[in-house]
Design an enzyme around this catalytic site. Structure first.
Site, short mmCIF file in Angstrom:
data_model
loop_
_atom_site.label_atom_id
_atom_site.label_comp_id
_atom_site.label_asym_id
_atom_site.label_seq_id
_atom_site.Cartn_x
_atom_site.Cartn_y
_atom_site.Cartn_z
N ARG A 49 0.83 -1.21 0.00
CA ARG A 49 0.00 0.00 0.00
C ARG A 49 0.86 1.26 0.00
O ARG A 49 0.65 2.17 -0.79
CB ARG A 49 -0.92 0.01 1.22
CG ARG A 49 -1.92 -1.14 1.31
CD ARG A 49 -2.75 -1.00 2.57
NE ARG A 49 -3.69 -2.07 2.78
CZ ARG A 49 -3.44 -3.15 3.50
NH1 ARG A 49 -2.25 -3.28 4.08
NH2 ARG A 49 -4.36 -4.09 3.67
N ILE A 50 1.83 1.31 0.92
CA ILE A 50 2.68 2.50 1.01
C ILE A 50 3.63 2.55 -0.17
O ILE A 50 3.87 3.62 -0.74
CB ILE A 50 3.46 2.51 2.33
CG1 ILE A 50 2.50 2.50 3.52
CG2 ILE A 50 4.37 3.73 2.41
CD1 ILE A 50 3.19 2.34 4.87
N ARG A 74 7.73 -10.50 -3.27
CA ARG A 74 7.58 -11.95 -3.28
C ARG A 74 7.03 -12.46 -4.61
O ARG A 74 7.33 -13.59 -5.03
CB ARG A 74 6.67 -12.39 -2.14
CG ARG A 74 7.32 -12.28 -0.77
CD ARG A 74 6.34 -12.57 0.33
NE ARG A 74 5.29 -11.57 0.42
CZ ARG A 74 4.33 -11.56 1.32
NH1 ARG A 74 4.26 -12.52 2.21
NH2 ARG A 74 3.42 -10.59 1.33
N ARG A 113 11.79 -0.81 8.61
CA ARG A 113 12.36 -1.22 9.89
C ARG A 113 13.87 -1.28 9.73
O ARG A 113 14.38 -1.73 8.69
CB ARG A 113 11.84 -2.60 10.32
CG ARG A 113 10.38 -2.62 10.75
CD ARG A 113 10.18 -1.94 12.10
NE ARG A 113 8.83 -2.09 12.61
CZ ARG A 113 7.84 -1.23 12.40
NH1 ARG A 113 8.05 -0.16 11.66
NH2 ARG A 113 6.65 -1.44 12.92
N ASP A 130 15.03 6.73 8.28
CA ASP A 130 14.02 7.10 9.28
C ASP A 130 13.94 6.06 10.39
O ASP A 130 13.29 6.28 11.40
CB ASP A 130 12.65 7.25 8.61
CG ASP A 130 11.59 7.80 9.56
OD1 ASP A 130 11.89 8.77 10.28
OD2 ASP A 130 10.47 7.25 9.58
N GLU A 180 16.90 1.31 17.40
CA GLU A 180 16.43 2.64 17.76
C GLU A 180 15.76 2.66 19.13
O GLU A 180 15.18 1.64 19.53
CB GLU A 180 15.47 3.18 16.69
CG GLU A 180 14.23 2.34 16.47
CD GLU A 180 13.40 2.84 15.31
OE1 GLU A 180 12.19 3.04 15.51
OE2 GLU A 180 13.95 3.04 14.20
N HIS A 216 12.37 8.19 13.21
CA HIS A 216 11.18 7.37 12.99
C HIS A 216 9.92 8.25 12.95
O HIS A 216 9.01 8.10 13.76
CB HIS A 216 11.05 6.31 14.08
CG HIS A 216 10.24 5.11 13.64
ND1 HIS A 216 10.46 3.85 14.10
CD2 HIS A 216 9.19 5.00 12.77
CE1 HIS A 216 9.60 3.00 13.56
NE2 HIS A 216 8.82 3.68 12.73
N GLY A 252 7.90 8.58 10.15
CA GLY A 252 7.10 8.27 8.96
C GLY A 252 5.64 8.66 9.05
O GLY A 252 5.08 9.26 8.14
#
Length: 309
Positions: A150-151, A171, A228, A252, A257, A275, A277
């Site tokens: 989606r992103i 995949r 991540r 990010d 972290e 982080h 986003g």
């Protein structure tokens, strides 16, 4: 009697207010003695609002029915343990797509034009005596997207608006997408000027961006990570950034972290972000509303809005 739930971390004010009107909320993150709280109220807890739920925590909540995860990523929650215990899990997809995609493009522009460095250059009073030099632009470059979900699709459309060529690795090929598909990540990195990492975290993707992938991206290539930190071999990336084997990085997220290796701080070819986003008021409020909506649906016996398990 109101349903009792456990909140595992600070949530946005709108979400906390909505939870408080519906449930009796026990805030684990504010408890001076977390063990005592769980001992006292554990048997009464029927839901969790938050993230990062371990199998150990689930084991202390014998009547837990649902975990409403605040965030689209749920890799910090033990999904296998939840499934084995019959505990439902939801997340907050879609509502953060635009915010993350916007930041991704912002990081790319920031790195290619050295915007953070330019700001510091002016603030330090260096401009009257010297120019910063010439850098790069996004127009005409190829961006390889690791994870066209989606992103990833939102990032792709924005990259095309920047007149970039989009390719992707995942995949499987997505026939409805017009972009070129790669079934080998090293090959895609070799053919790309930019590598954007936006795949889910978890055991299946840990270290997927290996030294080999980073070396294929090369001294003129740039990497952006808004997924991540665990997806990238961080030590290898740092080594290549220092040696010139990798052109640049806009990050990010980080492996451990909020601890960030200090060696990054001295590098001029990186842009660092804490982080951020989904960190907009609009998005975080929408995420909170979806957490509450999933809990409402569950306790009303209705289908979950965004079920993971």
């Amino acid at each position: 009697m109101p349903i009792e739930i456990l909140q595992t971390h600070k949530l946005v004010d709108t979400c906390e207010a909505a939870l408080a009107t519906r449930f009796t909320v026990h805030k684990l993150h504010e408890a001076a003695d977390k063990s005592a709280l769980l001992t006292s109220y554990g048997p009464d807890i029927r839901a969790i609002a938050g993230r990062g739920v371990s199998a150990e925590l689930m084991g202390k909540l014998p009547n837990l029915e649902i975990i409403a995860n605040f965030g689209v990523g749920y890799d910090a929650t033990d999904i296998a343990a939840a499934r084995a215990a019959g505990i439902r899990v939801t997340n907050t997809p879609d509502v953060l797509n635009n915010a993350v995609a916007e930041l991704t493009i912002g990081l790319m522009i920031g790195l290619s034009r050295r915007i953070p460095q330019a700001d510091q250059f002016v603030r330090a009073g260096k401009w009257p005596s010297a120019g910063m030099g010439l850098f790069s632009e996004l127009t005409g470059k190829t961006v390889g997207i690791l994870g066209l979900g989606r992103i990833g699709k939102e990032i792709a459309s924005r990259a095309q608006a920047m007149k970039m060529r989009v390719v992707y690795y995942g995949r499987k090929r997505q026939p409805a997408e017009p972009h070129i598909f790669y079934d080998n990540l090293v090959d895609m990195a070799r053919d790309s000027d930019w590598l954007v990492v936006i795949a889910p975290g978890g055991k299946g993707t840990n270290g997927i961006v290996s030294r080999e992938v980073l070396e294929a991206l090369g001294p003129n290539g740039n990497i952006v990570n808004v997924a991540r930190g665990t997806l990238i071999d961080e030590a290898a990336m740092l080594d290549l950034l220092q040696s010139g084997g990798l052109g640049g990085a806009a990050l990010d997220v980080f492996e451990k972290e909020p601890a960030v290796p200090e060696a990054f701080f001295a590098l001029d070819n990186v842009v660092l972000s804490p982080h951020q986003g989904s960190a907009t008021n609009q998005t975080r409020n929408a995420m909170g509303a979806l957490v509450v909506a999933n809990l409402d649906a569950h306790f009303a016996g209705e289908p979950l809005i965004s079920a993971v398990v």
